[in-house]
Motif scaffolding. Sequence first.
Motif, mmCIF file in Angstrom:
data_model
loop_
_atom_site.group_PDB
_atom_site.id
_atom_site.type_symbol
_atom_site.label_atom_id
_atom_site.label_comp_id
_atom_site.label_asym_id
_atom_site.label_seq_id
_atom_site.Cartn_x
_atom_site.Cartn_y
_atom_site.Cartn_z
ATOM 1 N N LYS A 164 5.433 -81.215 -42.074
ATOM 2 C CA LYS A 164 6.416 -80.906 -41.146
ATOM 3 C C LYS A 164 7.530 -81.100 -42.019
ATOM 4 C CE LYS A 164 3.490 -80.681 -37.346
ATOM 5 N NZ LYS A 164 2.240 -80.034 -38.232
ATOM 6 N N GLY A 165 8.601 -80.233 -41.725
ATOM 7 C CA GLY A 165 9.934 -80.417 -42.196
ATOM 8 C C GLY A 165 10.569 -81.362 -41.354
ATOM 9 N N LYS A 166 11.660 -81.841 -42.091
ATOM 10 C CA LYS A 166 12.534 -83.052 -41.512
ATOM 11 C C LYS A 166 13.308 -82.672 -40.721
ATOM 12 C CE LYS A 166 12.297 -86.542 -44.951
ATOM 13 N NZ LYS A 166 13.285 -87.274 -46.055
ATOM 14 N N ASN A 167 13.980 -81.514 -40.731
ATOM 15 C CA ASN A 167 15.067 -80.676 -39.960
ATOM 16 C C ASN A 167 14.615 -79.104 -40.035
ATOM 17 O OD1 ASN A 167 16.592 -82.674 -38.933
ATOM 18 N ND2 ASN A 167 17.343 -82.804 -41.145
ATOM 19 N N PRO A 168 13.617 -78.887 -39.625
ATOM 20 C CA PRO A 168 13.318 -77.229 -39.702
ATOM 21 C C PRO A 168 14.381 -76.383 -39.142
ATOM 22 C CG PRO A 168 11.791 -78.272 -38.300
ATOM 23 C CD PRO A 168 12.590 -79.320 -38.906
ATOM 24 N N PRO A 169 14.831 -75.364 -39.496
ATOM 25 C CA PRO A 169 15.755 -74.570 -38.864
ATOM 26 C C PRO A 169 15.063 -73.932 -37.731
ATOM 27 C CG PRO A 169 14.820 -73.406 -40.831
ATOM 28 C CD PRO A 169 14.543 -74.755 -40.977
ATOM 29 N N ASP A 170 15.775 -73.969 -36.317
ATOM 30 C CA ASP A 170 15.239 -73.317 -35.236
ATOM 31 C C ASP A 170 15.676 -71.758 -35.122
ATOM 32 O OD1 ASP A 170 14.574 -72.838 -32.627
ATOM 33 O OD2 ASP A 170 16.041 -74.181 -31.771
ATOM 34 N N PRO A 171 14.584 -70.920 -35.036
ATOM 35 C CA PRO A 171 14.856 -69.464 -34.959
ATOM 36 C C PRO A 171 15.463 -68.977 -33.773
ATOM 37 C CG PRO A 171 12.317 -69.965 -35.041
ATOM 38 C CD PRO A 171 13.260 -71.390 -35.304
ATOM 39 N N ASN A 172 15.335 -69.951 -32.780
ATOM 40 C CA ASN A 172 15.632 -69.665 -31.293
ATOM 41 C C ASN A 172 17.344 -70.065 -31.201
ATOM 42 O OD1 ASN A 172 13.502 -68.405 -30.356
ATOM 43 N ND2 ASN A 172 12.621 -70.356 -30.319
ATOM 44 N N ALA A 173 17.863 -70.662 -32.287
ATOM 45 C CA ALA A 173 19.218 -71.282 -32.213
ATOM 46 C C ALA A 173 20.227 -70.127 -32.136
ATOM 47 C CB ALA A 173 19.354 -72.161 -33.100
ATOM 48 N N ASN A 174 21.301 -70.340 -31.370
ATOM 49 C CA ASN A 174 22.205 -69.199 -31.361
ATOM 50 C C ASN A 174 23.222 -69.322 -32.734
ATOM 51 O OD1 ASN A 174 21.488 -67.971 -29.115
ATOM 52 N ND2 ASN A 174 22.376 -69.458 -27.786
ATOM 53 N N ASP A 175 22.704 -69.381 -33.882
ATOM 54 C CA ASP A 175 23.528 -69.220 -34.993
ATOM 55 C C ASP A 175 24.168 -68.000 -35.404
ATOM 56 O OD1 ASP A 175 24.299 -69.882 -37.761
ATOM 57 O OD2 ASP A 175 22.874 -71.661 -37.913
ATOM 58 N N PRO A 176 25.705 -68.072 -35.616
ATOM 59 C CA PRO A 176 25.948 -66.965 -35.666
ATOM 60 C C PRO A 176 25.792 -66.396 -37.135
ATOM 61 C CG PRO A 176 27.664 -68.687 -36.245
ATOM 62 C CD PRO A 176 26.449 -69.105 -35.634
ATOM 63 N N LEU A 177 25.213 -66.974 -38.093
ATOM 64 C CA LEU A 177 24.842 -66.616 -39.621
ATOM 65 C C LEU A 177 23.312 -66.047 -39.396
ATOM 66 C CD1 LEU A 177 25.732 -69.690 -41.832
ATOM 67 C CD2 LEU A 177 27.063 -67.385 -41.444
ATOM 68 N N LEU A 178 23.355 -64.686 -39.799
ATOM 69 C CA LEU A 178 21.971 -64.116 -39.902
ATOM 70 C C LEU A 178 21.063 -64.654 -40.963
ATOM 71 C CD1 LEU A 178 22.932 -60.414 -39.558
ATOM 72 C CD2 LEU A 178 22.245 -61.806 -37.824
ATOM 73 N N ALA A 184 20.894 -67.805 -41.392
ATOM 74 C CA ALA A 184 20.225 -69.012 -40.986
ATOM 75 C C ALA A 184 18.969 -68.561 -40.094
ATOM 76 C CB ALA A 184 21.297 -69.649 -40.283
ATOM 77 N N THR A 185 19.215 -67.711 -39.196
ATOM 78 C CA THR A 185 18.324 -67.206 -38.323
ATOM 79 C C THR A 185 16.845 -66.638 -39.277
ATOM 80 O OG1 THR A 185 19.702 -66.627 -36.667
ATOM 81 C CG2 THR A 185 17.703 -65.525 -36.485
ATOM 82 N N ALA A 186 17.323 -65.983 -40.198
ATOM 83 C CA ALA A 186 16.215 -65.403 -41.014
ATOM 84 C C ALA A 186 15.544 -66.499 -41.903
ATOM 85 C CB ALA A 186 16.770 -64.472 -42.093
ATOM 86 N N ALA A 187 15.912 -67.523 -42.282
ATOM 87 C CA ALA A 187 15.582 -68.749 -42.717
ATOM 88 C C ALA A 187 14.636 -69.508 -41.981
ATOM 89 C CB ALA A 187 16.282 -69.728 -43.601
ATOM 90 N N ALA A 188 15.162 -69.650 -40.663
ATOM 91 C CA ALA A 188 14.357 -70.286 -39.592
ATOM 92 C C ALA A 188 13.021 -69.332 -39.355
ATOM 93 C CB ALA A 188 15.141 -70.254 -38.172
ATOM 94 N N GLN A 189 13.118 -68.056 -39.209
ATOM 95 C CA GLN A 189 12.125 -67.212 -38.893
ATOM 96 C C GLN A 189 10.883 -67.338 -40.144
ATOM 97 O OE1 GLN A 189 13.903 -63.446 -38.248
ATOM 98 N NE2 GLN A 189 13.973 -63.891 -35.919
ATOM 99 N N ILE A 190 11.460 -67.557 -41.366
ATOM 100 C CA ILE A 190 10.909 -67.378 -42.612
ATOM 101 C C ILE A 190 9.626 -68.781 -42.636
ATOM 102 C CG2 ILE A 190 10.590 -67.738 -44.999
ATOM 103 C CD1 ILE A 190 12.987 -65.457 -45.101
ATOM 104 N N THR A 191 10.584 -70.015 -42.069
ATOM 105 C CA THR A 191 9.911 -71.199 -42.298
ATOM 106 C C THR A 191 8.731 -70.873 -41.082
ATOM 107 O OG1 THR A 191 12.119 -72.141 -42.711
ATOM 108 C CG2 THR A 191 10.495 -73.486 -41.494
#
Length: 109
Positions: A28-42, A44-51
Amino acid sequence: MTFTVDLENLNKLAKTLHNLANDAANVKGKNPPDPNANDPLLSATAAAQITRDLITGALLPTAKVRLNETGDVMTSVAAQFKSQDDKAADALITLYKNATGDWTPDVSK
């Protein structure tokens, strides 16, 4: 080294593979990115989806299954050949290779 010792080592390696499979399942990641977060950076969203999709959803479960399967094969092979002598080594190698499939890690990298 005798064939019996090799089978004992094969059993030990099988247990190691089963332990690694459990470890892979529990990564499990310590702080895995959340693909559902409203991050303005695409990115960050892509990294979360890949994870989520590739690493957590595909890579780790596949590693777990493959490690468990290979450990099971090792245990089975050791049990089948426990009472055999060194003459059975070629049959053991053939059985193991046939059961695990044709995959060889690229160690040149």
